[in-house]
Structure formats: structure tokens, C-alpha cells
Design a protein around this motif. Structure first.
Motif, PDB file in Angstrom:
ATOM      1  N   GLU A 127       0.825  -1.209   0.000  1.00 33.63           N
ATOM      2  CA  GLU A 127       0.000   0.000   0.000  1.00 33.63           C
ATOM      3  C   GLU A 127       0.855   1.253   0.000  1.00 33.63           C
ATOM      4  O   GLU A 127       0.526   2.233  -0.669  1.00 33.63           O
ATOM      5  N   LYS A 132      -2.952   3.347  -0.947  1.00 35.12           N
ATOM      6  CA  LYS A 132      -3.944   2.608  -0.169  1.00 35.12           C
ATOM      7  C   LYS A 132      -5.158   2.205  -1.007  1.00 35.12           C
ATOM      8  O   LYS A 132      -5.773   1.183  -0.769  1.00 35.12           O
ATOM      9  N   VAL A 137      -3.745  -3.748  -4.955  1.00 30.50           N
ATOM     10  CA  VAL A 137      -3.769  -4.130  -3.539  1.00 30.50           C
ATOM     11  C   VAL A 137      -5.169  -4.623  -3.153  1.00 30.50           C
ATOM     12  O   VAL A 137      -5.301  -5.620  -2.432  1.00 30.50           O
TER      13      VAL A 137
END
Length: 158
Positions: A127, A132, A137
Motif C-alpha cells: 500500500e 492505499k 492491492v
């Protein structure tokens, strides 16, 4: 009539594992056991030729396999290659009826599906590199959750 779009099955088994953790012990023994009984198995160190582009060869091998054995170890999630393989394995499970057999090698299935402990640390590093909200991810977390919920083998020592 047009031929089916389903990929030809060239391998009985595709092995997905974190090489640094398992190549010279558990995977070596598993590969040899499968080989002895005539099960044609894709293992990256055996099947990749020098000069091959890794990603396309691995993705094609997954598509051309009947079964994927995913060996989750403590550092599996630290490898982007392993996570990319896992996403493809889960996609092929859903779309092409690939049979997925997870092996939880010295790691609890709850750690894998919940992205805890070493998996949480590895994903936090991914991340920080990709962001993020990275789609990669997010796919990796979902694939870990999906695979961690499959019935498999939990091996500690022995």
C-alpha cells in the motif's frame, strides 16, 4: 463450428509458492512426489526458460493447469509475483473451474484470509508503494480472503 475458448490443459498442477521460503525444502519434496506418480507439474524454477518474460508465462501456465496448489507461507504476501499469481488462480477458479488446493505451511488460514500478522505487514508495504486505494492491492486482499476461506491443509512441522 468455432472452437471452444477454454484453454488447453497442459499441466496437471500449478504450484504457487514463495520461493525463498520453500523452494529447497517443502516444494522440492512435493514436486518430486508428484513427479514420481506421473503428475505433470508447473514449478517456476523448472519450467521457466532463460529469457522468458515471467508474467505471461506464469499466467498462461495457470490457465493451462487443471489444479493449482497454493502453498501459503509466512512471507507469501510479501511477493508481488505470488499475489499476482493468486489473483489469476482465483479468476481461473471462478471462470474456468480451476481446482484450488491451499496448503497453509506454518501459517494459520485465519492469518491469510484476514490479512493479519506478516500478511498485514506485507500488504502495508504494498500500500505504501502503490497507494492505499490501489486496485492491485484491493485485488490481492480479496484473493487472499477468497483463498483463505477454501478448505485445505494446515501444516506446521512434519
Amino acid at each position: 463450428m468455432a472452437s471452444s475458448s477454454k484453454p488447453e490443459k497442459n499441466y496437471d498442477v500449478f504450484l504457487s509458492f514463495r520461493g525463498a521460503d520453500l523452494r529447497n525444502n517443502f516444494i522440492g519434496h512435493l514436486y518430486q512426489a508428484l513427479y514420481r506418480i506421473g503428475i505433470y507439474t508447473f514449478r517456476d524454477s523448472e519450467e521457466l526458460k532463460k529469457g522468458d518474460q515471467i508474467s505471461p508465462v506464469l499466467m498462461k501456465a495457470i490457465e493451462e493447469s487443471c489444479i493449482a496448489i497454493v502453498v501459503f507461507s509466512e512471507n507469501y504476501a510479501s511477493s508481488r509475483w505470488c499475489l499476482k499469481e493468486l489473483v489469476k488462480i482465483i479468476e481461473c477458479k471462478e471462470q474456468n473451474n480451476l481446482t484450488v488446493l491451499p496448503v497453509f505451511y506454518k501459517v494459520d488460514p485465519r492469518v491469510v484470509r484476514g490479512c493479519k500478522n506478516s500478511y498485514q505487514r506485507a500488504l502495508a508495504k504494498h500500500e505504501s508503494k502503490f497507494g492505499k486505494e490501489s486496485e492491485n492491492v484491493k485485488r490481492w486482499k480479496k484473493a487472499l480472503s477468497d483463498a483463505g476461506n477454501l478448505s485445505g491443509w494446515h501444516l506446521n512441522d512434519g
